[in-house]
Design an enzyme around this catalytic site. Structure first.
Site, mmCIF file in Angstrom:
data_model
loop_
_atom_site.group_PDB
_atom_site.id
_atom_site.type_symbol
_atom_site.label_atom_id
_atom_site.label_comp_id
_atom_site.label_asym_id
_atom_site.label_seq_id
_atom_site.Cartn_x
_atom_site.Cartn_y
_atom_site.Cartn_z
ATOM 1 N N ARG A 260 0.848 -1.193 0.000
ATOM 2 C CA ARG A 260 0.000 0.000 0.000
ATOM 3 C C ARG A 260 0.879 1.236 0.000
ATOM 4 O O ARG A 260 1.901 1.287 0.679
ATOM 5 C CB ARG A 260 -0.924 0.017 1.222
ATOM 6 C CG ARG A 260 -1.992 -1.070 1.177
ATOM 7 C CD ARG A 260 -2.918 -0.996 2.374
ATOM 8 N NE ARG A 260 -3.754 -2.189 2.435
ATOM 9 C CZ ARG A 260 -4.535 -2.505 3.470
ATOM 10 N NH1 ARG A 260 -4.590 -1.704 4.519
ATOM 11 N NH2 ARG A 260 -5.257 -3.610 3.460
ATOM 12 N N ARG A 275 3.057 0.634 10.116
ATOM 13 C CA ARG A 275 2.443 1.085 8.860
ATOM 14 C C ARG A 275 3.530 1.199 7.795
ATOM 15 O O ARG A 275 4.201 2.231 7.672
ATOM 16 C CB ARG A 275 1.738 2.431 9.077
ATOM 17 C CG ARG A 275 0.829 2.848 7.912
ATOM 18 C CD ARG A 275 0.110 4.152 8.201
ATOM 19 N NE ARG A 275 -0.812 4.021 9.316
ATOM 20 C CZ ARG A 275 -2.053 3.543 9.218
ATOM 21 N NH1 ARG A 275 -2.509 3.126 8.042
ATOM 22 N NH2 ARG A 275 -2.828 3.481 10.276
ATOM 23 N N GLU A 347 -5.166 -1.417 16.065
ATOM 24 C CA GLU A 347 -5.883 -2.371 15.188
ATOM 25 C C GLU A 347 -4.929 -3.402 14.595
ATOM 26 O O GLU A 347 -3.852 -3.074 14.104
ATOM 27 C CB GLU A 347 -6.567 -1.608 14.053
ATOM 28 C CG GLU A 347 -7.281 -2.507 13.053
ATOM 29 C CD GLU A 347 -7.409 -1.885 11.673
ATOM 30 O OE1 GLU A 347 -7.540 -2.649 10.708
ATOM 31 O OE2 GLU A 347 -7.357 -0.648 11.562
ATOM 32 N N SER A 350 -9.535 -6.293 10.838
ATOM 33 C CA SER A 350 -10.909 -5.847 10.586
ATOM 34 C C SER A 350 -11.695 -7.043 10.083
ATOM 35 O O SER A 350 -11.322 -7.670 9.086
ATOM 36 C CB SER A 350 -10.940 -4.723 9.544
ATOM 37 O OG SER A 350 -10.420 -3.535 10.081
ATOM 38 N N ARG A 389 2.332 -6.375 12.580
ATOM 39 C CA ARG A 389 1.826 -5.786 13.825
ATOM 40 C C ARG A 389 1.831 -6.807 14.965
ATOM 41 O O ARG A 389 2.083 -6.447 16.114
ATOM 42 C CB ARG A 389 0.418 -5.215 13.605
ATOM 43 C CG ARG A 389 0.423 -4.014 12.684
ATOM 44 C CD ARG A 389 -0.912 -3.293 12.648
ATOM 45 N NE ARG A 389 -0.821 -2.109 11.795
ATOM 46 C CZ ARG A 389 -1.722 -1.130 11.762
ATOM 47 N NH1 ARG A 389 -2.797 -1.194 12.540
ATOM 48 N NH2 ARG A 389 -1.555 -0.082 10.974
#
Length: 423
Positions: A260, A275, A347, A350, A389
């Site tokens: 990303r 990230r 987070e 999801s 993560r």
């Protein structure tokens, strides 16, 4: 993508639900385009009916030897008019398609109304936030001190927000992936190792395009993109298929690198491995019948949570509010693990039910019987889990006063050691 027929019949309700996400996303414009489109179709149908009737009259007149020149001119004129209207109808079809492609999914009635992540609702916490009798370090300092993370060398090779995993760090990352895959396979998922490049149709199917074009890496002068998540290729495994209802639910787990651009992201999350431009995930994807999807959502959530329970890492589950809901999702649970350096939950997964939204875009349907009308499946997706993560959370939650990492018991058989850095 929303259903065009449902928009016509339940416009007010759908508009109200979309307003909960912030605005009506052009639903009013849809009404005008759809009205114009149907009017053109009706007009074209009437012209073609008159054209057919007149053609029959011409045939009858010819049999009687009568002059048909004027009637033939009218038929030709109606044909030209019909052709012009057909072209206008196609243009309106494209406009309606593009508009529908830009409208997000409608929130399920269980989704709390809110504007930002501050309005998300906590469902439960599992475990207590980790406490230390010394000053804990962030994962990137721990990893650098133990020489298992190398940001400096990665910056020379690829730039910022990349990292080399080294030695026992590389092995820990591989071990976490193996633990997750083994656990999910035991729970009935079929393992997939997908392509990491996908075409634009596949990204459209999951709702990534056109909405998030700036967030993905496009390969120059091609129709190919680096995948932002394995959700893209795995969901599209059944693109343009009609599945046998007896096979549902279908459950896949897939490990992959993900890419990303993280356009616009800044701040604390860009330090370390929270990230990055390239990261790794084990992804869970389900295809279900509509009446099963919410039961399967709870099961999917439990499957993702199980990894953190096995590793004994504190976490919580929240349900996202309407303003924080993803574009394609009808409802989403976030799993957030405890990060001591942040002094808050972050987070890591999801867990979403997209209902028929993705299936409609990717044309994925099912039948219980061969004579049945094909229906859209419901698609579900969850990270099970985000590897980098999780790696960071292990370092931070399991750090010792002497700078070592005491590994969670569940990962020791994969690692062959109990500590990174000794004890």
């Amino acid at each position: 993508m929303l259903d065009q027929k449902e928009l016509r019949t339940n416009l007010s309700e759908i508009q109200n639900r979309l307003v909960m996400r912030g605005h009506d996303f052009g639903v009013g414009k849809f009404t005008q385009l759809d009205t114009d489109y149907r009017h053109i179709l009706q007009t074209t149908q009437e012209i073609k009916a008159r054209q057919n009737a007149l053609s029959k009259e011409i045939t009858a007149k010819r049999q009687k030897g009568e002059d048909t020149a004027a009637d033939e001119a009218k038929v030709k004129e109606m044909g030209a008019e019909s052709k012009e209207l057909d072209q206008k109808a196609k243009e309106l079809e494209h406009q309606i398609h593009d508009l529908l492609a830009s409208i997000p999914n409608t929130p399920n009635t269980r989704v709390p109304v809110g504007k930002t992540d501050a309005d998300n609702t906590e469902i439960r916490t599992v475990g207590n936030p980790t406490k230390f009798d010394f000053e804990p370090l962030p994962h990137y300092e721990i990893g650098t001190k133990l020489d298992i993370l190398d940001f400096e060398s990665a910056a020379k090779v690829a730039g910022s927000r990349f990292v080399f995993y080294k030695g026992l760090g590389a092995k820990l990352k591989r071990s976490l992936v193996s633990l997750m895959l083994d656990t999910h396979i035991e729970n009935g998922y079929t393992e997939i190792f997908p392509p990491v490049i996908a075409n634009s149709n596949s990204l459209f199917g999951t709702g990534t395009l056109p909405k998030f074009a700036e967030d993905v890496f496009k390969l120059k002068d091609t129709d190919y993109y680096l995948i932002p998540t394995a959700e893209v290729p795995v969901t599209n495994i059944h693109k343009n298929e009609i599945l046998d209802g007896a096979r549902l639910p279908i459950k896949y787990c897939a490990y992959s690198p993900c890419f990303r651009s993280e356009a616009g992201s800044a701040g604390r999350d860009t330090r370390g491995i929270i990230r990055q431009h390239q990261f790794h995930k084990v992804e869970l994807v389900k295809f279900t019948k509509p009446e099963q999807s919410y039961e399967e959502l709870e099961s999917l959530l439990a499957d993702s949570e199980k990894i953190l329970q096995i590793l004994e890492i504190p976490y919580r589950v929240v349900i996202l509010c309407t303003g924080d809901l993803g574009f394609s999702s009808a409802i989403t649970y976030d799993i957030e693990l405890w990060m001591p350096s942040y002094d808050r939950y972050v987070e890591i997964s999801s867990c979403s039910n997209f209902e028929g939204f993705q299936a409609r875009r990717a044309n994925i349907r099912y039948k219980d019987n061969i004579k049945d009308k094909a229906q859209n499946v419901h698609t579900l997706n969850s990270s099970g889990l985000a590897v980098d993560r999780l790696f960071a959370a292990v370092l931070e939650n399991c750090q010792q006063a002497n700078g070592s990492i005491k590994l969670p018991k569940a990962i020791v058989p994969y690692m062959g050691v109990e500590y990174i850095g000794g004890n």
